[in-house]
Design a protein around this motif. Sequence first.
Motif, mmCIF file in Angstrom:
data_model
loop_
_atom_site.group_PDB
_atom_site.id
_atom_site.type_symbol
_atom_site.label_atom_id
_atom_site.label_comp_id
_atom_site.label_asym_id
_atom_site.label_seq_id
_atom_site.Cartn_x
_atom_site.Cartn_y
_atom_site.Cartn_z
ATOM 1 N N HIS A 25 38.427 30.131 32.516
ATOM 2 C CA HIS A 25 38.174 31.563 32.323
ATOM 3 C C HIS A 25 37.809 32.246 33.636
ATOM 4 O O HIS A 25 38.276 33.357 33.913
ATOM 5 C CB HIS A 25 37.052 31.771 31.299
ATOM 6 C CG HIS A 25 37.450 31.402 29.906
ATOM 7 N ND1 HIS A 25 36.541 30.976 28.970
ATOM 8 C CD2 HIS A 25 38.650 31.372 29.281
ATOM 9 C CE1 HIS A 25 37.164 30.716 27.831
ATOM 10 N NE2 HIS A 25 38.452 30.944 28.004
ATOM 11 N N LEU A 26 36.975 31.596 34.437
ATOM 12 C CA LEU A 26 36.616 32.158 35.741
ATOM 13 C C LEU A 26 37.839 32.282 36.641
ATOM 14 O O LEU A 26 38.016 33.280 37.338
ATOM 15 C CB LEU A 26 35.554 31.287 36.412
ATOM 16 C CG LEU A 26 34.136 31.485 35.894
ATOM 17 C CD1 LEU A 26 33.261 30.299 36.241
ATOM 18 C CD2 LEU A 26 33.542 32.762 36.454
ATOM 19 N N HIS A 27 38.707 31.277 36.619
ATOM 20 C CA HIS A 27 39.936 31.324 37.420
ATOM 21 C C HIS A 27 40.816 32.488 36.976
ATOM 22 O O HIS A 27 41.324 33.252 37.794
ATOM 23 C CB HIS A 27 40.700 30.008 37.288
ATOM 24 C CG HIS A 27 42.079 30.085 37.855
ATOM 25 N ND1 HIS A 27 43.173 30.440 37.086
ATOM 26 C CD2 HIS A 27 42.547 29.889 39.109
ATOM 27 C CE1 HIS A 27 44.249 30.448 37.850
ATOM 28 N NE2 HIS A 27 43.911 30.116 39.074
ATOM 29 N N ASP A 28 40.985 32.627 35.656
ATOM 30 C CA ASP A 28 41.850 33.691 35.135
ATOM 31 C C ASP A 28 41.308 35.073 35.488
ATOM 32 O O ASP A 28 42.064 35.978 35.857
ATOM 33 C CB ASP A 28 41.990 33.563 33.609
ATOM 34 C CG ASP A 28 42.735 32.298 33.201
ATOM 35 O OD1 ASP A 28 43.332 31.651 34.088
ATOM 36 O OD2 ASP A 28 42.695 31.955 32.008
ATOM 37 N N SER A 31 41.777 35.708 39.247
ATOM 38 C CA SER A 31 43.194 35.964 39.517
ATOM 39 C C SER A 31 43.582 37.369 39.080
ATOM 40 O O SER A 31 44.284 38.094 39.806
ATOM 41 C CB SER A 31 44.041 34.911 38.800
ATOM 42 O OG SER A 31 45.399 35.105 39.070
ATOM 43 N N ALA A 32 43.122 37.788 37.898
ATOM 44 C CA ALA A 32 43.437 39.128 37.397
ATOM 45 C C ALA A 32 42.796 40.215 38.253
ATOM 46 O O ALA A 32 43.311 41.327 38.350
ATOM 47 C CB ALA A 32 42.965 39.266 35.949
ATOM 48 N N ALA A 33 41.659 39.882 38.918
ATOM 49 C CA ALA A 33 40.962 40.855 39.750
ATOM 50 C C ALA A 33 41.506 40.895 41.175
ATOM 51 O O ALA A 33 40.910 41.519 42.044
ATOM 52 C CB ALA A 33 39.474 40.544 39.775
ATOM 53 N N GLY A 34 42.632 40.228 41.411
ATOM 54 C CA GLY A 34 43.290 40.323 42.707
ATOM 55 C C GLY A 34 43.063 39.161 43.647
ATOM 56 O O GLY A 34 43.555 39.171 44.774
ATOM 57 N N GLN A 35 42.319 38.166 43.224
ATOM 58 C CA GLN A 35 42.086 36.986 44.061
ATOM 59 C C GLN A 35 43.146 35.946 43.692
ATOM 60 O O GLN A 35 43.054 35.324 42.653
ATOM 61 C CB GLN A 35 40.678 36.437 43.834
ATOM 62 C CG GLN A 35 39.586 37.461 44.003
ATOM 63 C CD GLN A 35 39.536 38.039 45.409
ATOM 64 O OE1 GLN A 35 39.709 37.328 46.384
ATOM 65 N NE2 GLN A 35 39.310 39.331 45.490
ATOM 66 N N ALA A 40 41.432 32.094 43.779
ATOM 67 C CA ALA A 40 41.130 32.143 42.343
ATOM 68 C C ALA A 40 40.499 30.829 41.875
ATOM 69 O O ALA A 40 39.657 30.824 40.979
ATOM 70 C CB ALA A 40 42.399 32.433 41.550
ATOM 71 N N TRP A 41 40.892 29.714 42.498
ATOM 72 C CA TRP A 41 40.304 28.422 42.132
ATOM 73 C C TRP A 41 38.918 28.238 42.742
ATOM 74 O O TRP A 41 38.082 27.508 42.210
ATOM 75 C CB TRP A 41 41.216 27.272 42.578
ATOM 76 C CG TRP A 41 42.493 27.227 41.798
ATOM 77 C CD1 TRP A 41 43.737 27.551 42.231
ATOM 78 C CD2 TRP A 41 42.634 26.867 40.424
ATOM 79 N NE1 TRP A 41 44.639 27.419 41.220
ATOM 80 C CE2 TRP A 41 43.994 26.985 40.086
ATOM 81 C CE3 TRP A 41 41.739 26.443 39.428
ATOM 82 C CZ2 TRP A 41 44.482 26.703 38.828
ATOM 83 C CZ3 TRP A 41 42.230 26.156 38.172
ATOM 84 C CH2 TRP A 41 43.584 26.298 37.885
ATOM 85 N N LEU A 98 34.788 45.895 38.032
ATOM 86 C CA LEU A 98 34.858 44.442 37.898
ATOM 87 C C LEU A 98 35.516 43.810 39.119
ATOM 88 O O LEU A 98 35.120 42.733 39.567
ATOM 89 C CB LEU A 98 35.614 44.065 36.619
ATOM 90 C CG LEU A 98 35.658 42.577 36.289
ATOM 91 C CD1 LEU A 98 34.252 41.988 36.231
ATOM 92 C CD2 LEU A 98 36.382 42.358 34.979
ATOM 93 N N ARG A 99 36.502 44.496 39.678
ATOM 94 C CA ARG A 99 37.129 43.999 40.917
ATOM 95 C C ARG A 99 36.100 43.923 42.046
ATOM 96 O O ARG A 99 36.079 42.981 42.834
ATOM 97 C CB ARG A 99 38.293 44.901 41.330
ATOM 98 C CG ARG A 99 39.511 44.775 40.466
ATOM 99 C CD ARG A 99 40.585 45.761 40.916
ATOM 100 N NE ARG A 99 41.734 45.665 40.061
ATOM 101 C CZ ARG A 99 42.767 44.847 40.271
ATOM 102 N NH1 ARG A 99 42.770 44.059 41.320
ATOM 103 N NH2 ARG A 99 43.771 44.813 39.444
#
Length: 198
Positions: A25-28, A31-35, A40-41, A98-99
């Motif tokens: 969930h943290l990765h997703d 990733s959605a926030a632009g990382q 993202a990992w 959030l970003r």
Amino acid sequence: MRALPVRLDAVLVQAVIAAALSFAHLHDLASAAGQEGWKAWAYPVSVDLLLVAAWRRLRSGGAKAAGWCWFLVALTASLGANVATAGLLDLGAVPAGLRILVAGWPAVAFLGGTLLAHTAHEMTDAPEAADPEPTAGEPAPQPVAIRPAVPVPAALVTHARKVADEHRVRTGTPIDTPTLRARLGVPAPLAEAIAAQL
């Protein structure tokens, strides 16, 4: 048939499953926030490491306020990602706020990890060896008065007395030198000199 040498613990299995889901969930969310890519990992790794560092502080027996503070910060980040990716947030249109939180997380994790690692209640001082029991006919060793070799400002001694009094009221026992050192944030020789004056 031989029994397995390692007993499978249901609680441990539960913890591994929960950690894997939270990690995803943290990765997703990152990733959605632009990382993207490795970044993202890295987000879930930083959250989990901060949780572990805070948990170690809580288990160390040292000052626990910082441990609880950073444990709750990391837990909020993990729980927030779990809730956000549960369908409550459109991952295709992540809000700017959030970003900003995701982008600022590395600095928060670095600060928390550094404070937990470098202000931990250190138990590295070796315990003093006990004096051997005198044999029959030998005189008992006399205690030696220790004078502080390090100059201690009077204001620091006054503050240390307040800390020691608060510790005695809270715990019912006198404060020991390692605890005094951790509470005051001073080097070991200075803590010993202060303790000798209390």
